[in-house]
Scaffold this active site. Sequence first.
Site, PDB file in Angstrom:
ATOM      1  N   HIS A   1      10.504  15.801-109.084  1.00  0.00           N
ATOM      2  CA  HIS A   1       9.786  14.452-109.056  1.00  0.00           C
ATOM      3  C   HIS A   1       9.703  13.787-107.621  1.00  0.00           C
ATOM      4  CE1 HIS A   1       7.883  14.274-113.045  1.00  0.00           C
ATOM      5  NE2 HIS A   1       9.281  13.959-113.705  1.00  0.00           N
TER       6      HIS A   1
ATOM      7  N   CYS B   1       4.546  16.458-106.061  1.00  0.00           N
ATOM      8  CA  CYS B   1       3.519  15.600-105.870  1.00  0.00           C
ATOM      9  C   CYS B   1       3.219  15.005-104.507  1.00  0.00           C
ATOM     10  CB  CYS B   1       3.178  14.825-107.172  1.00  0.00           C
ATOM     11  SG  CYS B   1       3.237  15.831-108.686  1.00  0.00           S
TER      12      CYS B   1
ATOM     13  N   ARG C   1      -0.403  18.793-104.489  1.00  0.00           N
ATOM     14  CA  ARG C   1       1.049  19.239-104.125  1.00  0.00           C
ATOM     15  C   ARG C   1       1.240  19.571-102.769  1.00  0.00           C
ATOM     16  NH1 ARG C   1       0.388  17.709-108.599  1.00  0.00           N
ATOM     17  NH2 ARG C   1       1.038  18.790-110.633  1.00  0.00           N
TER      18      ARG C   1
END
Length: 274
Positions: free
Chosen positions: A178, A252, A261
Amino acid sequence: MRAPGVVHHGTRRRRAAYRRVVWSGAEVLVTVGVVLLLLVVHQLWWTNRQAQHGAERKVQALEREWGTPAPGSAAPDASTADGASAGTGTGKTGGGRTGDGKTDAGAAGQSSSSGGNSGQVRPRWSQAYAVLSIPRLSLRVPVAEGVSKADVLNKGYVGHYKGTQQPGQAGNFALAGHRNTHGEPFRYLPRLRRGDTITVETRTAVYTYTVDRTLPQTSPRDGGVIRPVPRSTVRPAYGYSRPGYYITLTTCTPDYTSRYRMAVWGKLTAMRPR
């Protein structure tokens, strides 16, 4: 003199009803605002706090576990694919073929059966089995098998893409994490520069990769970035054309969206037994 105006009871009731509606609407808006604020605080602060603390505890648990050699474990040696680049200690990545004469790309399909590291049992789904360290980012985080949000990424871990290589193997050891919320281990991934080091510790060995290239932005469906020889299928100018020992970090981009991405690639430059 003009007679004072007469206000009928019906008009008073309508005005009172109007005031109640306005007041009730204002209360609802304030309540919704408070709820939204609490959700934002929960998402941006509380999930980070929980995930970061959980990830730190897992790293400590792995280090305690590795403090005592596992029964039957053995350090990798230069005859295995894992030790191919480290046997000389020169930082070379072993050329384009593995010890059995197959190309690195061909060896990639065997990652799930070979188990990744000599003497190491293949990790179970969502099992944390390695520690990723990036000094520039002051990052030290567990690596778990798979990229499930609920079982891996939302715990603040970094996830290993199923079907890609394990640490030290010829091919591409590909990871996801993340960038925002839930520990956000890759929050500052764009800060990495060529020459920065990335280490991956397992029960049996410590692998050092050196950052080589960065793909700033591509489609979430760009599977080429995690292939055994990583190369973007969306932006083919980014990537490699020859087999080697690679690591790929994906997250991301830009901040607080999942529209695109980014990928950071590195090459294996050293390995030592624990």
